[in-house]
Design a protein around this motif. Structure first.
Motif, short mmCIF file in Angstrom:
data_model
loop_
_atom_site.label_atom_id
_atom_site.label_comp_id
_atom_site.label_asym_id
_atom_site.label_seq_id
_atom_site.Cartn_x
_atom_site.Cartn_y
_atom_site.Cartn_z
N ARG A 350 0.82 -1.35 -0.08
CA ARG A 350 0.05 0.04 -0.02
C ARG A 350 0.78 1.28 0.07
O ARG A 350 2.13 1.30 0.24
N ASP A 351 0.33 2.43 -0.37
CA ASP A 351 1.07 3.47 -0.35
C ASP A 351 1.21 3.91 1.20
O ASP A 351 2.35 4.48 1.35
N HIS A 352 0.24 3.74 2.09
CA HIS A 352 0.72 4.14 3.31
C HIS A 352 0.39 3.10 4.21
O HIS A 352 -0.98 2.55 4.19
#
Length: 475
Positions: A350-352
């Motif tokens: 995931r990005d974050h």
């Protein structure tokens, strides 16, 4: 989970090949034939795996029952990643080579008498899509079996030895295939030959190098279990076309694996490799997998042949690579083995990933940890630093252990997971962050973005080792 071995070719192209070689960990390494069988098999499989997994996850190797079983189930279950991919068990080395024959462009044969050529083979494997084979003409050897196969790629052979069977690298005259005079060391000549053909030429990776023990391991294979031979670690670096090496970091002595060389020849060769890599990387940070093979060479441990202690040698190595913008992905004994990083590298992160919500002043007062005047309560405060996770091999193995222990959620822990390990162990990073308890906190250790000595990035602090400009911005 498994399809039959009779899948049609078009189905096999979408299925995951699953090869079980756990039996190698049960071999008697005190027997030279069994030790060589283990080495040869693992090296060949790692080279095939790195090549075929370069662009997508196609081959999974079961090497260590745990954690490999845990992660394979996770990748095809809870994570939701490969749920729909069928799996086909591959029953033998021959079946493995036949299945992926179209992905392989040749064979690279190396010479055990010049141990460094095994790492040259791994460098060449990644760049030229060649299978690694130790030369062994015995009737029952893996070399003999593979070379007898009627497969197109077997007809294209690069030999790191002369056609008449004599060593290619002798430590005399001119280094073969170059205009460079010999260093006086066959080992260092082999490294410089590879530097000339694959590093200086820009054919190898601009991002990765790999520091893993060569076939000197075969001189004393029973020091540690076969999982610590680190051949299975090669797959990721082969997939990414990394340059492999294995050299001493001290200049005041000759290494045990090349005792006749002029002291400091290994170190001078290492500096040449790192300088070339720095230029090739255009000053970016260089990710170097592996670690000083301290149980076998370069330290004062056992018969490793040095007067320098293992930790001192680690720190010397860290200082040197830092001066060239290198970071360690420090697969170190006694848990240095990892399989399938070339497979895991495709795991979708995931990005974050958010941390837990920080405590407030109100919640700290309720717990009796903060006084009304805002000062800490008069208590003994203890922080559990859970580290050092500066190696993908450690992270890959320990996460399934610690996250399955009931006490895990009961104890507040700060996990020092180096963020750069998301390159080889993104699956483990995702797992811990999506299975974090209220008591799990994540921090950086050794040394934030990669294990190096940040001071060595500064021109005013021993940067004279390399003479290079400040590397702080790149870091």
């Amino acid at each position: 989970l498994f399809a039959s071995a009779g899948w049609a070719a078009e189905d096999a192209s979408m299925s995951i090949a699953y090869y079980d070689m756990t039996e190698l960990t049960q071999l008697d390494l005190r027997d030279p034939r069994q030790a060589r069988r283990a080495w040869d098999t693992a090296h060949l499989v790692a080279s095939v795996q790195g090549i075929v997994n370069r662009d997508e996850p196609r081959l999974f190797v079961r090497f260590m029952e745990q954690p490999d079983d845990f992660w394979f189930d996770y990748c095809r279950g809870e994570s939701g990643w490969l749920v729909d991919r069928p799996v086909e068990a591959v029953p033998s080395i021959e079946a493995l080579l036949r299945r992926f024959a179209d992905d392989l462009d040749g064979v690279v044969v190396y010479d055990e008498r010049v141990a460094a050529t095994s790492n040259l083979a791994s460098t060449i494997a990644g760049i030229e899509n060649r299978v690694c084979l130790r030369y062994d003409p015995a009737d029952d050897s893996l070399y003999t079996m593979v070379m007898a196969l009627e497969l197109p790629f077997v007809q294209s052979v690069t030999r790191l030895m002369n056609d008449d069977g004599t060593p290619l690298f002798t430590g005399e005259g001119i280094i073969p295939g170059t205009a460079m005079p010999s260093t006086g060391s066959a080992k260092c000549d082999a490294h410089l030959w590879a530097k000339h053909h694959y590093l200086d030429s820009g054919k190898s990776s601009r991002d990765y190098m790999a520091y893993y023990i060569d076939t000197y391991w075969l001189t004393d294979p029973a020091i540690s279990g076969f999982t610590n031979a680190t051949l299975t670690n090669h797959d990721f670096f082969i997939a990414n076309k990394a340059f492999f090496f294995d050299l001493h970091v001290w200049g005041d002595e000759a290494p045990v694996d090349d005792s006749g060389q002029e002291p400091g020849t290994d170190l001078a060769t290492l500096h040449q490799l790192l300088e070339s890599m720095y230029r090739h990387a255009e000053g970016r940070i260089i990710h170097i997998g592996g670690f000083t093979p301290w149980a076998w060479k370069y330290t004062s441990h056992g018969n490793a042949g040095s007067k320098h202690a293992p930790v001192s040698t680690e720190w010397e190595y860290a200082m040197i690579i830092s001066a060239y913008n290198g970071i360690m992905d420090a697969d170190a004994l006694g848990l240095s083995g990892m399989a399938n990083a070339s497979f895991y590298q495709h795991f979708p992160l995931r990005d974050h990933y958010p941390q837990n919500a920080k405590p407030t002043e109100s919640s700290l007062r309720e717990r009796g940890l903060l006084l009304e005047n805002g000062q800490p309560a008069h208590k003994a405060f203890v922080c559990f630093y859970m580290g050092d996770y500066d190696a993908a091999a450690w992270l890959n193995t320990h996460v399934p252990r610690w996250w399955q222990v009931p006490a895990h959620e009961e104890t507040l822990c700060t996990w020092a997971f180096n963020p750069n390990l998301d390159r080889r162990a993104p699956h483990a990073m995702h797992y811990v962050r999506t299975n974090q308890s209220p008591n799990d906190w994540f921090m950086y250790g050794d040394s934030g973005a990669g294990y190096l000595n940040p001071g060595m990035l500064l021109e005013e602090h021993r940067r004279d080792l390399s003479g290079l400009p400040c590397g702080i911005d790149a870091w």
